[in-house]
Design a protein around this motif. Structure first.
Motif, PDB file in Angstrom:
ATOM      1  N   ALA A  58       0.821  -1.216   0.000  1.00  0.00           N
ATOM      2  CA  ALA A  58       0.000   0.000   0.000  1.00  0.00           C
ATOM      3  C   ALA A  58       0.853   1.264   0.000  1.00  0.00           C
ATOM      4  O   ALA A  58       0.370   2.344  -0.344  1.00  0.00           O
ATOM      5  N   LEU A  59       2.121   1.131   0.343  1.00  0.00           N
ATOM      6  CA  LEU A  59       3.010   2.304   0.385  1.00  0.00           C
ATOM      7  C   LEU A  59       3.428   2.761  -1.008  1.00  0.00           C
ATOM      8  O   LEU A  59       3.853   3.908  -1.179  1.00  0.00           O
ATOM      9  N   GLY A  60       3.356   1.885  -1.981  1.00  0.00           N
ATOM     10  CA  GLY A  60       3.809   2.240  -3.322  1.00  0.00           C
ATOM     11  C   GLY A  60       5.319   2.430  -3.325  1.00  0.00           C
ATOM     12  O   GLY A  60       6.056   1.686  -2.660  1.00  0.00           O
ATOM     13  N   PRO A  61       5.821   3.460  -4.021  1.00  0.00           N
ATOM     14  CA  PRO A  61       7.273   3.706  -4.079  1.00  0.00           C
ATOM     15  C   PRO A  61       7.898   3.995  -2.706  1.00  0.00           C
ATOM     16  O   PRO A  61       9.103   3.812  -2.517  1.00  0.00           O
ATOM     17  N   ASP A  62       7.082   4.457  -1.758  1.00  0.00           N
ATOM     18  CA  ASP A  62       7.607   4.755  -0.421  1.00  0.00           C
ATOM     19  C   ASP A  62       8.076   3.505   0.321  1.00  0.00           C
ATOM     20  O   ASP A  62       8.728   3.607   1.363  1.00  0.00           O
ATOM     21  N   GLU A  63       7.735   2.343  -0.211  1.00  0.00           N
ATOM     22  CA  GLU A  63       8.192   1.083   0.396  1.00  0.00           C
ATOM     23  C   GLU A  63       9.717   1.071   0.516  1.00  0.00           C
ATOM     24  O   GLU A  63      10.282   0.668   1.539  1.00  0.00           O
ATOM     25  N   THR A  65      11.786   3.628   0.531  1.00  0.00           N
ATOM     26  CA  THR A  65      12.247   4.620   1.515  1.00  0.00           C
ATOM     27  C   THR A  65      12.190   4.027   2.914  1.00  0.00           C
ATOM     28  O   THR A  65      13.086   4.252   3.741  1.00  0.00           O
ATOM     29  N   LEU A  66      11.133   3.251   3.181  1.00  0.00           N
ATOM     30  CA  LEU A  66      10.990   2.627   4.501  1.00  0.00           C
ATOM     31  C   LEU A  66      12.054   1.553   4.715  1.00  0.00           C
ATOM     32  O   LEU A  66      12.591   1.431   5.821  1.00  0.00           O
ATOM     33  N   TYR A  67      12.369   0.804   3.678  1.00  0.00           N
ATOM     34  CA  TYR A  67      13.439  -0.193   3.803  1.00  0.00           C
ATOM     35  C   TYR A  67      14.749   0.481   4.232  1.00  0.00           C
ATOM     36  O   TYR A  67      15.471  -0.025   5.095  1.00  0.00           O
ATOM     37  N   GLU A  68      15.032   1.610   3.609  1.00  0.00           N
ATOM     38  CA  GLU A  68      16.256   2.343   3.943  1.00  0.00           C
ATOM     39  C   GLU A  68      16.213   2.849   5.395  1.00  0.00           C
ATOM     40  O   GLU A  68      17.191   2.721   6.143  1.00  0.00           O
ATOM     41  N   GLN A  69      15.076   3.429   5.791  1.00  0.00           N
ATOM     42  CA  GLN A  69      14.926   3.963   7.139  1.00  0.00           C
ATOM     43  C   GLN A  69      15.068   2.863   8.195  1.00  0.00           C
ATOM     44  O   GLN A  69      15.743   3.048   9.216  1.00  0.00           O
ATOM     45  N   VAL A  70      14.457   1.722   7.936  1.00  0.00           N
ATOM     46  CA  VAL A  70      14.526   0.603   8.888  1.00  0.00           C
ATOM     47  C   VAL A  70      15.945   0.028   8.926  1.00  0.00           C
ATOM     48  O   VAL A  70      16.438  -0.358   9.997  1.00  0.00           O
ATOM     49  N   ALA A  71      16.609  -0.018   7.788  1.00  0.00           N
ATOM     50  CA  ALA A  71      17.985  -0.541   7.747  1.00  0.00           C
ATOM     51  C   ALA A  71      18.900   0.288   8.641  1.00  0.00           C
ATOM     52  O   ALA A  71      19.698  -0.262   9.429  1.00  0.00           O
ATOM     53  N   ILE A  72      18.786   1.610   8.545  1.00  0.00           N
ATOM     54  CA  ILE A  72      19.622   2.490   9.364  1.00  0.00           C
ATOM     55  C   ILE A  72      19.285   2.346  10.844  1.00  0.00           C
ATOM     56  O   ILE A  72      20.171   2.271  11.705  1.00  0.00           O
ATOM     57  N   ALA A  73      17.989   2.280  11.141  1.00  0.00           N
ATOM     58  CA  ALA A  73      17.561   2.097  12.534  1.00  0.00           C
ATOM     59  C   ALA A  73      18.065   0.766  13.079  1.00  0.00           C
ATOM     60  O   ALA A  73      18.486   0.671  14.240  1.00  0.00           O
ATOM     61  N   ALA A  74      18.026  -0.271  12.264  1.00  0.00           N
ATOM     62  CA  ALA A  74      18.488  -1.596  12.693  1.00  0.00           C
ATOM     63  C   ALA A  74      19.981  -1.579  12.999  1.00  0.00           C
ATOM     64  O   ALA A  74      20.432  -2.200  13.967  1.00  0.00           O
ATOM     65  N   MET A  75      20.757  -0.866  12.194  1.00  0.00           N
ATOM     66  CA  MET A  75      22.198  -0.758  12.468  1.00  0.00           C
ATOM     67  C   MET A  75      22.444  -0.004  13.766  1.00  0.00           C
ATOM     68  O   MET A  75      23.322  -0.367  14.550  1.00  0.00           O
TER      69      MET A  75
END
Length: 303
Positions: A58-63, A65-75
């Motif tokens: 449902a996020l469309g292209p923002d999916e 962006t979220l992968y990137e945001q979560v990756a940084i948070a996970a690190m």
């Protein structure tokens, strides 16, 4: 800089999200917009969206962006397996992306694979020598490895190109101070004062460095910058007031046995004013420590 309105909105959304009231995507977007690192919350709720196929699509292209945001948070949270999975998804979607390349290098850095991370960053810089973020990551890696001399080398090369980066000058000054290279630190603070003459922080730090170097000329200069700090803060810098007292005492010691003109350099009236202001401030804000301050001032022959 985050405004009070933005901070209030963020805290309200965060409270709502943490209590199951919805608004997760709005919260994640606001965190990105304000360039904040609420890593644990971002990881928890961002991952819940990514793990739900319906919500993710449902996020469309923002999916992505979220992968990137979560990756940084996970690190940030040392959840390196989660970060690696997010980066793999991004690699599959954007196989030649330099932006994803930065995430790969960050992951190597997070794993402590310094040599591999260094090679990855160097490769990225070959394609874009003016990438400020990568230059700063190399400085951060040098510091993380306990190599301040290498950090200094990277910062000096960086500042040859990005001379107007005040944060880099300040970082370089602080590293020099940590290595007791006070003359080099003084040069950095001079650059900062020239660039932003109304910021009291730089005047105060420069005065501290001059006082540490010592010598009559430096002590007199340090007192001037402590005085400038007091002026710029409307008399509210306790550290600068104490600095004037310390400088005056040191100057008086160095002026012993000299002629009257040299002795006058101690400026006893200025010291007295600073000591009075200090005692007044302690009486108002820390009365329990007033006797300790008065004793210290007496040892400097100022009270």
């Amino acid at each position: 800089m985050v405004t009070k309105t933005e901070e209030a909105e963020l805290n309200q959304l965060e409270n709502q999200v943490e209590n199951g009231g919805g608004g997760v995507w709005e919260y994640l977007c606001l965190v990105r917009k304000l360039k904040l690192r609420r890593s644990e919350i971002v990881l928890k709720h961002g991952l819940s969206i990514l793990n739900d196929r319906g919500k993710r699509s449902a996020l469309g292209p923002d999916e992505w962006t979220l992968y990137e945001q979560v990756a940084i948070a996970a690190m940030d949270c040392q959840s390196l397996g989660v970060a690696q999975n997010c980066i793999k998804c991004l690699q599959k979607k954007f196989p030649e992306s330099k932006r994803v390349g930065k995430l790969e290098a960050l992951l190597l850095e997070a794993k402590g694979m310094w040599e591999e991370a260094e090679k990855a960053y160097s490769s990225l810089l070959e394609d874009n020598p003016l990438d400020q973020i990568i230059h700063k990551r190399k400085v951060a890696m040098a510091k993380a490895q306990g190599k301040p001399s290498l950090a200094i080398e990277h910062l000096n090369k960086y500042l040859e190109v990005f001379m107007a980066d005040h944060d880099a000058w300040r970082e370089l000054a602080e590293i020099y101070v940590s290595l007791q290279m006070y003359k080099q630190a003084a040069f950095c603070y001079e650059e900062l004062i020239l660039a932003q003459p109304t910021l009291p922080l730089y005047h105060l730090a420069y005065a501290d460095v001059l006082y540490t170097i010592g010598g009559l000329e430096n002590l007199i200069a340090a007192r001037k910058y402590y005085a400038a700090t007091i002026d710029l803060t409307g008399g509210k810098s306790t550290r600068a007031l104490l600095g004037i007292c310390l400088c005056g005492s040191a100057i008086a010691q160095l002026s012993k046995g000299r002629n009257k003109e040299d002795k006058d350099m101690a400026a006893p009236e200025l010291q007295s004013l600073a000591a009075t202001a200090l005692e007044k401030e302690y009486k108002q804000k820390a009365p329990a420590k007033l006797n300790l301050l008065s004793s210290a001032l007496r040892s400097l022959k100022l009270s």
